[in-house]
Structures are given as C-alpha cells and as structure tokens.
Design a protein around this motif. Structure first.
Motif, mmCIF file in Angstrom:
data_model
loop_
_atom_site.group_PDB
_atom_site.id
_atom_site.type_symbol
_atom_site.label_atom_id
_atom_site.label_comp_id
_atom_site.label_asym_id
_atom_site.label_seq_id
_atom_site.Cartn_x
_atom_site.Cartn_y
_atom_site.Cartn_z
ATOM 1 N N ARG A 187 2.485 15.658 -15.734
ATOM 2 C CA ARG A 187 1.425 15.799 -15.485
ATOM 3 C C ARG A 187 0.832 15.513 -14.080
ATOM 4 N N ASP A 188 1.450 14.392 -13.381
ATOM 5 C CA ASP A 188 1.039 14.152 -12.196
ATOM 6 C C ASP A 188 2.420 13.462 -11.405
ATOM 7 N N VAL A 189 2.428 13.847 -10.061
ATOM 8 C CA VAL A 189 3.356 13.186 -9.137
ATOM 9 C C VAL A 189 2.802 12.628 -7.850
ATOM 10 N N LYS A 190 3.167 11.521 -7.734
ATOM 11 C CA LYS A 190 2.387 10.858 -6.268
ATOM 12 C C LYS A 190 3.578 9.729 -5.689
ATOM 13 N N SER A 191 3.442 10.110 -4.528
ATOM 14 C CA SER A 191 4.581 9.384 -3.533
ATOM 15 C C SER A 191 4.002 7.977 -3.362
ATOM 16 N N PHE A 192 4.876 6.786 -3.291
ATOM 17 C CA PHE A 192 4.516 5.505 -2.900
ATOM 18 C C PHE A 192 5.571 5.081 -1.983
ATOM 19 N N GLN A 193 5.404 3.954 -1.044
ATOM 20 C CA GLN A 193 6.170 3.125 -0.478
ATOM 21 C C GLN A 193 7.219 2.433 -1.523
ATOM 22 N N PRO A 194 8.475 2.419 -1.320
ATOM 23 C CA PRO A 194 9.290 1.755 -2.180
ATOM 24 C C PRO A 194 9.317 0.187 -2.282
ATOM 25 N N PHE A 195 9.590 -0.436 -3.278
ATOM 26 C CA PHE A 195 9.247 -1.951 -3.483
ATOM 27 C C PHE A 195 9.969 -2.763 -2.381
ATOM 28 N N GLY A 196 11.332 -2.273 -1.813
ATOM 29 C CA GLY A 196 12.016 -3.003 -0.876
ATOM 30 C C GLY A 196 11.165 -2.954 0.418
ATOM 31 N N ASP A 197 10.187 -2.001 0.741
ATOM 32 C CA ASP A 197 9.222 -2.116 1.916
ATOM 33 C C ASP A 197 8.274 -3.038 1.578
#
Lengths: 226, 226
Positions: free
Chosen positions: A79-89
C-alpha cells in the motif's frame, strides 16, 4: 560493506499475508540490492489496522533507487513505500550493559555522560542496558548480544558472575565484540578483555572503545586491570 | 499475535548472495510461517568469513518445526540453521530515553533500578538511551523510536525541547507509544502524556508503565504534572 553500496532504509505498508516478504525480497533481489535488516509489525489500530508494517535496511548500488521504490509499489499487496535514514545513522554503535541493577545504573551513568561528549561532536553512540539476576538468565542475555544489531561492546556489571556466563563471554568475544567486566567475584573477569574497578570508568572506557574519534584501543590494554 | 502461533527465532548461516533471502522467505512462506524480524550481517573473520549470518524471528503454528529447519538446510546456499529464543524473551520491552547527557543519565538511574526490581520477579525490561544535541537530530531520533523493535515507552530528558521535536512526539504517540517528558522549557511537555520534574521518578514511571506486573496506567494520569 562495499564502499560503492550505500545503506538505505524504507518502510513498506502491506497486507499481512505470509507471501508478502517473498514478493518484496524477489523485487529487491531483482534490483541487485541486498537486504540487511527487516522488522515487521502488525498495526493493531488506526487507518492501517490489521496490515503489516515492514521496516527494511538494504545495501543498494548507485543505480536508480526511485525505480526500486516504483517496482515495490507495484506489488499488489503493497500500500505504501517510504524512505528513511537507517538506524545506524540515528542510533549508531551500541554499548550494551548487563548485570545487577545498582552496578548497571552506575556504568550507564559513566557511559551516557561520555557518549554525550562524543555525540556532541557528531557521533551517534547509544547505551543500552538490562538489569538481570541468575546465571542462566544472564548467560542467555550475554549470548544474545552477538546477535543484536549494532552491538559494539559489552560491559558486565555485577558482584559475582561465572560458570555459564564465562562461557557466553568467550563466545561473544569470538564473535568480535570486546567485553569489559567490573572487578568482581567469579571467573568472568578472567574471561574479559579488560577489568575495571570503578563502574563509572568502565562505562567511559566502553564508549571510548566504540568511538571513532577517541584514541583508546582495548587491544593495547587487554588483560589489564584498572 | 495469534495465540495459536508461537514466536520462534533462528540463525541461518548462508552464502552472501542477493537471492538467498528470497529462497529462505519462499521456504518459510511455504510452511505457512510469518517472518517478523530479520537481521543480516556478514562475517568478516573466522571460519565463516565472507558468509552471511541471518537472524530471523517468525511466527509458526503448532506444526512440525523440525521439518521447516530441514527444508531450510536443504537450500543450496545455506550452511547452518540453529534455533534460539527470540529477543523478546531475553530483552523484553524497551524503555527508550533520549535527550541531554546529564538528564538521560539520571532518568536511566531511576529506570534501571526500577527495572531491576521487576526483572527479579521474572520480567525482562531493558532501558536504552542515547544522549543527543540539536533539534533536527533529536526529532529524527524521536521519530525513529516508533520503528524500533519492542520500543514500549519514550522518555524525553532535557532542559529545552520544542519545534520539530514536538511534532515527532505527536507521531510517536499516534503510533501507540506513550511519551513522558521532564518538566522543561519549550513545547514538548505540552505534547507528552505525562510531565515529571524529578528525572529519577520519570525513569521509575516509565518502567512501571511498561511492566506487566505494576498497577500504574499512564492513561489515568494523562496530562498531569508531577
């Protein structure tokens, strides 16, 4: 990690069916990207109630990432795809502190204050703790540290630890994670990389070891006691 | 979680090829099991150097789990499959503390000592912290809490927080994670479920809220200040 590959993160909201991960993994593999982490939860309320939330981290070459997102969005159950910064950052290397409540709190005091000084200069060191009691329970937790994402050093904070816990310490060190022990009764100090008497200093040493900016290297003081 | 389905964990050692997760997910889906978490790392030393280590947690019905393990072992790129206890059985619910070093350390002191009292009675509450500075950095970390596995409550420990951080607090609460704020300057306290002046008490409240044994319920004191 391949220097040409960047670590990326995305959240996918999809129908909660058992084949959805296979479909997503197929699309991602088709793009030559490598999945490094997935976490999946089911929404129990709100507009997506009953649907699955997949958080993924993956390595991707310099090719078109928008194309990958479009191909994922084209999956029927997505239904939805959203980009994020990875946890490591965001949360960075993790210092893990395990042991008795009184001592864990004091090691955390040293580690959090030292991490603060590093993070002000742009690092992202987090300090994670669990107070526990009992040889079996502690050994299980120590063993699990080598499977925890981003775990970079372990501090054992207690007054007496040995037996199964010492064997678990050996396995954690074999997995490449250094171990600091407080000076205490039992055999754990004999199995640790470093033994420290003051819990606050133990926390400070742990952060200095995982820091990319400090000059401290636990290999140079291995087997010593402070 | 379906009560008929049990949460299981396993570690798979496999060749580091981009299609391996697809193959594993296909076998697991074929058994009607649902993958909830995967973490993947590459061994950089030891007998498995260059190979991938996949840690998985999945829900599985009461059917034959040995059969699933055998089918996974039959995948050409898979070298080893071993079962473990899931992280939730070992590290339990997570209290997350974010903010300035001095205050994060004091909230952690209260939380770790209170968690100790609960964990002695069989719970597994862990206390995870990160000291950070800057509105944007803090807002990113707060937003990421809703994507962290097992994150159950957030404590914001600082002297001034507002702006983007307050918006992130709203999103974390919408995701079902309660937020405690220290009494501080800025708008964050207006957006939190509970405002607490003493950092040690804030840590204690946070643990009481996530405990399955304590009688404290943050809903009954929402909007209050202590």
């Amino acid at each position: 990690m391949d220097t040409e590959h960047e670590r990326c993160a995305m959240r996918i909201i999809a129908e909660n069916t058992s084949g959805v991960l296979r479909d997503i993994a197929t699309v991602i593999a088709g793009h030559g990207a490598n999945i490094l982490m997935i976490n999946q939860e089911i929404f129990d309320s709100g507009p997506y109630a009953g649907m699955g939330e997949l958080y993924l981290e993956y390595e991707h070459g310099p090719e078109d990432r928008e194309h990958l997102v479009r191909d994922l969005e084209a999956i029927k159950s997505v239904r939805d795809v959203k980009s994020f910064q990875p946890f490591g950052d965001i949360f960075g290397s993790r210092v893990i502190i395990i042991g008795g409540g009184a001592q864990v709190a004091q090691v955390a005091l040293g580690a959090v204050n030292e991490a603060d000084r590093h993070n002000i200069r742009g690092e992202r060191i987090s300090v994670d703790t669990i107070p526990l009691v009992g040889e079996r329970t502690l050994a299980l937790a120590v063993d699990a540290v080598s499977r925890l994402p981003r775990a970079s050093i372990l501090v054992l904070a207690g007054s007496i630890m040995g037996g199964e816990i010492s064997n678990a310490v050996d396995r954690v060190r074999e997995a490449g994670i250094p171990v600091i022990a407080l000076k205490m009764a039992g055999t754990v100090p004999e199995h640790a990389d470093l033994v420290v008497t003051d819990p606050i200093q133990a926390g400070v040493f742990a952060v200095m070891q995982v820091s990319s900016k400090a000059v401290f290297d636990i290999k140079r003081v291995r087997g010593r006691e402070f």
